[in-house]
Design a protein around this motif. Structure first.
Motif, PDB file in Angstrom:
ATOM      1  N   TRP A 260      31.262  18.390  36.322  1.00 24.60           N
ATOM      2  CA  TRP A 260      32.129  17.276  35.939  1.00 24.60           C
ATOM      3  C   TRP A 260      33.424  17.816  35.347  1.00 24.60           C
ATOM      4  N   ASN A 261      34.308  18.241  36.218  1.00 18.64           N
ATOM      5  CA  ASN A 261      35.592  18.785  35.787  1.00 18.64           C
ATOM      6  C   ASN A 261      36.663  18.309  36.773  1.00 18.64           C
ATOM      7  N   PRO A 262      37.584  17.422  36.332  1.00 14.07           N
ATOM      8  CA  PRO A 262      38.531  16.843  37.291  1.00 14.07           C
ATOM      9  C   PRO A 262      39.491  17.862  37.893  1.00 14.07           C
ATOM     10  N   SER A 263      39.597  19.056  37.290  1.00 15.24           N
ATOM     11  CA  SER A 263      40.537  20.020  37.865  1.00 15.24           C
ATOM     12  C   SER A 263      39.903  20.878  38.960  1.00 15.24           C
ATOM     13  N   ALA A 267      35.050  16.333  45.061  1.00 14.81           N
ATOM     14  CA  ALA A 267      34.818  14.952  45.523  1.00 14.81           C
ATOM     15  C   ALA A 267      36.079  14.090  45.378  1.00 14.81           C
ATOM     16  N   LEU A 268      37.075  14.588  44.647  1.00 16.45           N
ATOM     17  CA  LEU A 268      38.234  13.750  44.332  1.00 16.45           C
ATOM     18  C   LEU A 268      39.315  13.797  45.409  1.00 16.45           C
ATOM     19  N   ALA A 269      40.061  12.704  45.496  1.00 17.53           N
ATOM     20  CA  ALA A 269      41.202  12.661  46.420  1.00 17.53           C
ATOM     21  C   ALA A 269      42.315  13.575  45.902  1.00 17.53           C
ATOM     22  N   ALA A 270      42.400  13.708  44.574  1.00 16.94           N
ATOM     23  CA  ALA A 270      43.392  14.615  43.979  1.00 16.94           C
ATOM     24  C   ALA A 270      42.785  15.184  42.700  1.00 16.94           C
ATOM     25  N   LYS A 271      42.926  16.501  42.521  1.00 16.26           N
ATOM     26  CA  LYS A 271      42.415  17.125  41.290  1.00 16.26           C
ATOM     27  C   LYS A 271      43.493  17.025  40.227  1.00 16.26           C
ATOM     28  N   TYR A 272      43.094  17.012  38.975  1.00 17.22           N
ATOM     29  CA  TYR A 272      44.093  16.881  37.903  1.00 17.22           C
ATOM     30  C   TYR A 272      43.526  17.414  36.596  1.00 17.22           C
ATOM     31  N   LEU A 396      35.295  10.398  29.393  1.00 21.45           N
ATOM     32  CA  LEU A 396      36.249  11.066  28.494  1.00 21.45           C
ATOM     33  C   LEU A 396      36.899  12.235  29.223  1.00 21.45           C
ATOM     34  N   ARG A 397      36.066  13.007  29.894  1.00 19.54           N
ATOM     35  CA  ARG A 397      36.570  14.201  30.598  1.00 19.54           C
ATOM     36  C   ARG A 397      37.540  13.832  31.717  1.00 19.54           C
ATOM     37  N   TYR A 398      37.317  12.670  32.334  1.00 20.12           N
ATOM     38  CA  TYR A 398      38.128  12.264  33.486  1.00 20.12           C
ATOM     39  C   TYR A 398      39.268  11.325  33.086  1.00 20.12           C
TER      40      TYR A 398
END
Ligand code: ADP
Length: 497
Positions: A260-263, A267-272, A396-398
């Motif tokens: 669970w790390n948005p960077s 699975a995401l359309a864009a990492k951030y 929170l993380r995202y």
């Protein structure tokens, strides 16, 4: 320190809820604290479908279940990215099924037998595998018999004498209650079928069994550990827990911060990350709006929800306010979940009426869960009770601001905008009373801040994204619990020779 972790589910092998996240990640985190761990779980059909490498050990065993002997086999794997061994109890008649505990909304009628077998197999495997174990860490009712077996049948046997037990409660509402004749399946003496140990209102209760026999008990958040000592959150066992309050502790769950790390999230359309969340979240929002036919607008907040569709999660409150919100508020909603067919029906009807404002998906999809966390501006968890809750931590993380009811782990992790301090800064919105008007007011407050105070909103997002809810701190707390449990056992053994 050697810890054997026993659980009925663990990622990436089998998952129905938060227990699987904990069981698949805590044993690895414990290794980083110098604790040697191994994990035991049943070899369900989905385990074979998980894509994980699985070996046969060639170790077979027979377990007495009532008047018959049931044979099993030990399989072996490891937790991904680690050398933590996973022992899978193979018994196809019990575990080669579509579901873990139920199918088509109905519990398997031999669940007692299936998990008595599991518990006995785990205890036997200690001998078969020659394991040195200081602590057996059992989890929830499916493993509740283990502390009882170790405290009764096995307590004088070599290799078992010094084993201590920690029993973690992930949810008091699931107790493993069966008719009294199932006591015969456990193989334990009827003398233990009493109100202080295994019996509850004439039935066999395996959660109570774990609570009664374990050396130490924990619940998955400090607040929940207090709440379960009172009804109704104790679900009938508050008195039993109060009797054992001197050995009952609360340890908040951590999250797997690699998964669970948005960077880094594929699975995401864009990492951030915390510096690029504005553009990153906007791209993810656009992706989901398009995918689900919601109106394509970044200025309107998206309210996300992921989880089991059960009354525990607060749907009773949400459904009271949702129609009005869909009619009159500039906000969009997206719901991912499975569970109660009546709830699904209500939500499906509303989604058909307001297709541009409400999207629903009744499925279990890990990828979509990640996408919703990334795309949504707010994450809704108005739970009736919440032992720990993982989704608010993922949120929170995202950078998805949690809107929660102040109970259990939600109370321990989310600080309302109006109650932030320099030491404990605000990271969300919360309310106390179990009442739709309080939920409504809290959502209105969140909406107001989103539209009127973008700087405050950004502060909430960034505070959450910077917090560390990984397992590091929580694993250290479990190590303390193991140490104190072993130390107490040593004191008793010294005192009584
Ligand atoms: P609980 O254990 O009560 O179900 P938690 O918030 O502790 O609730 O953990 C639930 C876990 O299961 C989270 O990882 C959540 O993302 C996941 N989950 C629940 N339902 C779904 C679903 N329909 N699709 C994908 N993930 C889900």
């Amino acid at each position: 320190m050697n810890v054997l972790f026993a659980s009925s589910e663990a990622v990436p092998f089998a998952k129905t809820g938060g227990l699987a996240d904990v069981s698949g990640t805590l044993p690895v985190a414990l290794r980083e604290h110098g604790v040697d761990t191994c994990l035991f779980m049943p070899a369900y059909r989905c385990v074979y479908q998980s894509g994980q490498p699985i070996e046969r050990t060639g170790i077979y065993f027979d377990i007495p279940i009532g008047s018959k002997l049931v044979s099993g086999h030990l399989l072996r794997s490891t937790l991904p990215g680690s050398d933590v061994p996973v022992y899978l109890i193979d018994q196809p008649q019990y575990y080669d099924r579509e579901g873990l505990y139920n199918e088509n909304g109905r519990d398997y009628n031999d669940n007692c037998e299936r998990y008595v077998f599991f518990c006995r197999a785990v205890v036997e495997a200690i001998r078969l595998l020659n394991l040195n174990v200081d602590v057996v860490h059992a989890n929830d009712w499916q493993t509740g018999l283990i502390p009882a077996l170790l405290a009764t049948e096995y307590h004088t046997a070599d290799r078992y004498r010094s084993i201590t037990t920690l029993f973690t409660i992930h949810n008091m509402a699931y107790q493993g209650q069966f008719w009294h004749w199932d006591m015969l399946l456990t193989g334990l003496d009827w003398k233990h079928f009493n109100w202080q140990q295994m019996e509850y209102h004439g039935k066999l209760n395996l959660l109570k069994t774990g609570i009664a026999f374990a050396d130490t008990i924990s619940a998955v958040s400090p607040r929940y550990a207090l709440e379960i000592q009172h009804e109704p959150i104790g679900c009938g066992l508050a008195g039993v827990l109060r009797d054992r309050q001197n050995v009952l502790k609360g340890v908040i769950n951590g999250i797997d911060d690699r998964a669970w790390n948005p960077s880094t999230d594929d699975a995401l359309a864009a990492k951030y990350d915390v510096h690029s969340w504005r553009t990153g979240k906007a791209a993810n929002k656009q992706f989901l709006q398009q995918k689900f036919g919601l109106e394509q607008r970044n200025d309107v907040p998206l309210i996300g929800s992921v989880g089991r569709l059960v009354s525990q999660k607060g749907w009773e409150l949400v459904l009271k306010i949702l129609p009005q919100w869909l009619r009159s508020q500039e906000a969009q909603w997206i719901v991912l979940g499975t569970g109660d067919p009546t709830l699904e029906r209500h939500l499906r009807t509303l989604a058909a009426e307001f297709p541009q404002r409400l999207a629903v998906q009744f499925a279990f999809s890990d990828a979509l869960a990640h996408q919703i966390e990334a795309a949504s501006d707010m994450f809704l968890m108005p739970s009736q009770y919440e032992p720990c809750g993982l989704n608010q931590l993922y949120s929170l993380r995202y950078g998805s601001v949690p809107v929660v009811r102040e109970t259990g782990g939600l109370a321990d992790t989310i600080i309302d905008l109006e109650r932030g301090t320099p030491e404990a800064p605000a990271n969300g919105f919360s309310f106390v009373n179990w009442d739709p008007s309080h939920l409504n007011r809290t959502l209105q407050r969140a909406l107001h801040v989103f539209y009127q105070s973008p700087d405050t909103w950004a502060q909430l997002v960034e505070t959450g994204m910077r917090q560390d809810w990984s397992w590091h701190a929580s694993a250290a707390k479990y190590v303390e619990l193991y140490r104190s449990t072993v130390a107490r056992r040593n004191q008793i053994q010294t005192a009584f020779g």
